[in-house]
Scaffold this motif. Structure first.
Motif, short mmCIF file in Angstrom:
data_model
loop_
_atom_site.label_atom_id
_atom_site.label_comp_id
_atom_site.label_asym_id
_atom_site.label_seq_id
_atom_site.Cartn_x
_atom_site.Cartn_y
_atom_site.Cartn_z
N ALA A 47 60.81 25.11 5.31
CA ALA A 47 60.53 25.90 4.12
C ALA A 47 60.77 25.03 2.90
O ALA A 47 61.84 24.44 2.75
N VAL A 48 59.77 24.95 2.03
CA VAL A 48 59.84 24.11 0.84
C VAL A 48 59.61 24.99 -0.38
O VAL A 48 58.65 25.76 -0.43
N VAL A 54 63.99 21.52 0.54
CA VAL A 54 63.76 22.04 1.88
C VAL A 54 64.99 22.82 2.32
O VAL A 54 66.12 22.41 2.06
N LEU A 55 64.77 23.95 2.96
CA LEU A 55 65.87 24.82 3.43
C LEU A 55 66.42 24.27 4.74
O LEU A 55 65.68 24.14 5.73
N MET A 56 67.72 23.95 4.74
CA MET A 56 68.34 23.36 5.92
C MET A 56 69.67 24.03 6.23
O MET A 56 70.27 24.67 5.37
N ILE A 144 67.91 21.62 0.08
CA ILE A 144 68.17 20.19 -0.08
C ILE A 144 66.95 19.54 -0.75
O ILE A 144 65.83 19.68 -0.25
N PRO A 145 67.16 18.80 -1.86
CA PRO A 145 66.02 18.10 -2.47
C PRO A 145 65.38 17.11 -1.50
O PRO A 145 66.08 16.33 -0.85
N LEU A 146 64.06 17.17 -1.39
CA LEU A 146 63.35 16.25 -0.48
C LEU A 146 63.66 14.80 -0.82
O LEU A 146 63.72 13.95 0.07
N ALA A 147 63.88 14.50 -2.08
CA ALA A 147 64.19 13.13 -2.50
C ALA A 147 65.49 12.62 -1.86
O ALA A 147 65.68 11.41 -1.73
#
Length: 177
Positions: A47-48, A54-56, A144-147
């Motif tokens: 999920a973005v 992203v949901l982690m 969590i930021p994808l970066a």
């Protein structure tokens, strides 16, 4: 070069793991016993949100006694589509529900030893519907930021094969024109 299966017998059988011994003929004509693990398919959701996070879930895996970040995932039940399983697992494990899913990537994580398939979906619109109902999965769910994901991979904070496949596919999509 195709291998042919002449027979299969059960070595061990549980709802989680099915170990089979196959009678196979190799391309050179030799017949050998070849053990395989038959596992249920896995559905995963990445999920973005609109901030490129992203949901982690932060999880402990007792088999390896390790802690790491993972995408929500679970087994595809009998009669269930991988997409429905991905949506169900996302909601059960995080309390977030997708409005739509699209296939992100498909993987066969160890095709030489197991027949499991991993279906990874992407959800770009999710809504919070409550607390997670599955209490044994995680005690932390975060965006969590994808970066930050490449550094997390390098530090071994993300180690699950299904999660690695999913987040790497997200990173590839983000970099493609």
């Amino acid at each position: 070069m195709r291998w042919r299966i002449h027979g299969e017998r059960t070595v061990h059988d549980t709802p989680w793991v099915r170990l089979r011994s196959l009678d196979v003929e190799q391309p050179d004509g030799a017949r050998v016993a070849y053990d395989v693990v038959r596992l249920r398919d896995l559905a995963v959701t990445a999920a973005v949100d609109d901030r490129q996070r992203v949901l982690m879930m932060w999880r402990h895996r007792f088999v390896t006694d390790t802690w790491a970040w993972e995408l929500p995932m679970g087994l595809v039940e009998d009669g269930e589509s991988p997409e429905a399983a991905a949506a169900r697992e996302l909601e059960e494990e995080t309390g977030w529900q997708p409005s739509a899913l699209r296939e992100l990537v498909y993987a066969q994580p160890a095709a030489g030893i197991t027949d499991t398939q991993h279906f990874v979906f992407r959800a770009d619109e999710v809504r919070r519907v409550g607390e997670p109902t599955e209490r044994n999965e995680s005690d932390r769910v975060e965006w969590i930021p994808l970066a930050e994901v490449p550094g997390m991979i390098a530090r071994r904070e993300i180690v699950s094969g299904a999660t690695l496949v999913g987040v790497m596919a997200l990173l590839l999509e983000a970099r493609l024109p």
